[in-house]
Structure formats: C-alpha cells, structure tokens
Design an enzyme around this catalytic site. Sequence first.
Site, PDB file in Angstrom:
ATOM      1  N   GLY A 157      58.895  48.250  38.534  1.00  0.00           N
ATOM      2  CA  GLY A 157      58.379  48.705  37.252  1.00  0.00           C
ATOM      3  C   GLY A 157      56.908  48.885  37.577  1.00  0.00           C
ATOM      4  O   GLY A 157      56.270  47.944  38.027  1.00  0.00           O
ATOM      5  N   THR A 158      56.367  50.049  37.389  1.00  0.00           N
ATOM      6  CA  THR A 158      55.150  50.312  38.119  1.00  0.00           C
ATOM      7  C   THR A 158      54.297  51.374  37.454  1.00  0.00           C
ATOM      8  O   THR A 158      54.723  52.023  36.499  1.00  0.00           O
ATOM      9  CB  THR A 158      55.555  50.800  39.531  1.00  0.00           C
ATOM     10  OG1 THR A 158      54.545  50.476  40.425  1.00  0.00           O
ATOM     11  CG2 THR A 158      55.767  52.288  39.570  1.00  0.00           C
ATOM     12  N   THR A 159      53.076  51.528  37.974  1.00  0.00           N
ATOM     13  CA  THR A 159      52.287  52.700  37.610  1.00  0.00           C
ATOM     14  C   THR A 159      51.743  53.289  38.891  1.00  0.00           C
ATOM     15  O   THR A 159      51.104  52.583  39.675  1.00  0.00           O
ATOM     16  CB  THR A 159      51.093  52.298  36.724  1.00  0.00           C
ATOM     17  OG1 THR A 159      51.535  51.432  35.719  1.00  0.00           O
ATOM     18  CG2 THR A 159      50.460  53.517  36.130  1.00  0.00           C
TER      19      THR A 159
END
Lengths: 256, 220
Positions: A55-57
Amino acid sequence: MRLANTSVAVSDERAHTAQSLSGDAYATFIHDLYVEFLIMDSHHSYSQVKGVSTGTTILAVKFNGGVIIGSDSRASMGESYVSSKTINKLIQVHDRIFCCIAGSLADAQAVTKMAKFQLSFHSIQMESPPLVKAAASIMRELCYNNKEELQAGFITAGWDRKKGPQIYVVSLGGMLLSQPYTIGGSGSTYIYGYVDAKFKPDMSLEEATQFSTNALALAMGRDNVSGGVVHLVVITEAEVKHVVVPGNKLPKFHDE
Amino acid sequence: MSEELFPEPEWLSEEVKTGTTIIAVTFDGGVVLGSDSRVSAGESVVNRVMNKLSPLHDKIYCALSGSAADAQTIAEIVNYQLDVHSYLSPMSYDPLVCSAATLVKNISYKYKEELSAHLIVAGWDRKKGGQVYATLNGLLSRQPFAIGGSGSFYINGFVDAEYRKNMTKRESQEFVVNALTLAMGRDGSSGGVAYVVTIDKDGAEEKCVLGNELPKFFDE
C-alpha cells in the site's frame, strides 16, 4: 455446465494422457481439471489478499535535464500491520533506469528481476545502454502476458541518449503510457489535486525536488498504508543520486 | 430473448447519488461554501446543474453529498426545525451555526444505519463568526475547513498544502474554486458547474461559475 473461455497450463504428461481419452472419459478429465483450477484459483486469490502488499505512494516527475522518481517506505500486511518501515521501492534495472512498484510486493520483485535480466541481455546484444522505452516495454510484455496472475503496476523512469529524460507508466492490465509526471499507489488518490495544480513543465532540480517531497509528504499524511521516510532518486545524464528524507525532516503543513 | 437484447437501463434501477465534491472554508469574517453540480445514477448523469448548497437559514447553508434523497430530506427537515427553533425561542437574533449543525448531527446519528448522506454545515453567527462543521456519520466536528464527497479524496493533498489561516474573502473564494476544479478534473462523478456561496455578517451571496470560466491547470 458451461466453461468460461480459459486456458490452463497443464503438464506434458497430462496433455499426452488427454489425447488418448474419448467421450465420457474425456469429459471427466476436463471436469476434474476445471475443479482443480477453481480450487487453485481461490487459494491463489486468498493468498494475494493476505500477502505482503505495498500500500504505497509512488511518483515520478520530469524536470529540466532529468527525472526524479520517489516513493514512501512502508510495506503493509492486511490493513493494520506494517511489515517494514524502511523498504526501498525504487529498483535499479540499469545504470540510468529505475523502476518503482505499487501493488503486491512479491509480484513486483519477480517482474523486476526478470526485467533486469532481460534488459542486461538486450543491452549486451545492442552494444549500447538500453533505451528507457525498451525497459518499459519489457515490463509491459510481462504484465500483459501474465495479467491474470499479476497484481502490480509500475513506473519506469530514466535517462537515455536518444530522448533524454522520460517517464513511462505500465498499469495493471499492461497499458504503456508516456507522461511528464505520474503518481501511483493507494496514497496517490489524495494528491491528484495537488500535483495537477503544482506541476510545471521544465522545472529546475530544486523545484522538482520540493514538488516531489511535498507531494509524498501530503500523501503519507492522509494514507494510512503509506509512511516512513521519503526515498528519492535523481537521474540525470551525469549521475544517479539517491536522497532519503527522514520523517522528522518532511515538510509540515498547516495542521501539524 | 427480448430482455437480453434490450436490458433495462442501469440508471432506472441504480440509486441516485450525488457523487460529488463539496468544500467549506472559514475566512476572517465568514465562510465560503462550494460544490459541483453533477448527480449520477450508476453511470449516467441524471442532473448536470444541481445546486447542492442548500439554505438552512438566512446565514447558514449546508452542502449535500451521498445519497441525493437522504441529503435533501435531512436539509429540509433541519430547515423546518430551525424555523421552529428561532420562532419559539425568545431570541432577537439568528440561530447559531452550532445549533443547525447539532440538528443535522442528531438526524445523521439517530438514523445512521438507514441514511447515507454527509452534510457540511457552514455559516455566520454573531457569537462566533464564521464556522464550518462536518457531520459525517453522526460525528460533529468544528474545523477550519471541510471537504466531502467522492471527489474530495483527490484534493486532500491540495487543500492540506494550500490552506492558510486568516485568508481574505477573495483568497478563500479562489481556494474553493481551485479545489473544486481539480476535483472535477479527476473524479468521474463530479463535474458540471461550480456553485459558490459566500456568507458574512451582511448575508449570503450565491454565485455560479460556469465550466468555461473555471481555472485551467497543466494538462498535456
């Protein structure tokens, strides 16, 4: 019973056995295969839900003379456990070409490993450093041909002699697109407005660094599965520089 | 056979939602509320010019999001309750924004299982000046600014970065229009025109910013 239009990989021996069957025996063989496929498929998707997912940016932005590719550093398992606080999601696939990954970490590592190998082979054959587009195409081929099993999207960014700094995004199903800036991962939804408003073509290195750090900090502030430190890689013709901005040095906004 | 060839259009059976972007901001002396104008039912747009800023009283407005029917009903009920409240109480001045927000919150909380609407209540009263209250799911929270609706996810970063305390009226209006434009650019369920309402001690001023008058951002 209606079978969906699916192809399943079967071992050679089994395929050979199938050829000698006929009528009822063949129908039973197909039926057993289908049931097996259903069980395999459901296990497969179950493990994907529980597995380690970034889960990331992630983001990449082109500036005057190079690209910056950046990400946060959190890896989460399910929605409430942070399995790593300092993972590096920026993978170097060649001297001046980097990739960043969003989605299932296992899938992403497998694909980038394969891409790295294919790319080095390709550049030996061509006797010159590979084009960024070549790297992106390799990722796209892998994503498109395995689109049922994979759950990862990629941003490929780098510098090459032919077209200078470039950014390519390969999305989940295998679409390849070139863009001046791009964001991805779960945290990216919160910063669409910010990057749309603040991006300018041909920024300087300082402006682009500030832009990327701000965007990542804002996303990490709102997305609970993004966090940790900010990793930035600046790629220019001359060099590749890795910058890490730790949590306490991130820019603060009005409510902090 | 004929049912398959001409299936019933999706929008007849889908719930009508105001998939939306709403925003309210306080400035020194009042508040500015803004919303887009799209109402969608599944994949169709059933109304492209709906004004989602609904008056609860002279200087108190609310912004609607979520299920269109639920939101409109809550707004109408609270409008009625506020009228009764200001008529019956021995007050010579207008009701407080806090009262209006509490009335909205009471309904949202009591019927939280049945309703799916999020209203942002904002206005001006003589006791505390401009105020913005968010009432999501029965919570009541006073904030310097609030965003809501499906389009609000995309502008979280933008509003976090750009909001400053004590902006002037002009700056707040620009901030609201910019935020709405960016959200409408990315959210498929927000679009149309932007409605902006500015409330200060002199009253409420409504404005509509048409699509071609909205600010433009970098787009390749």
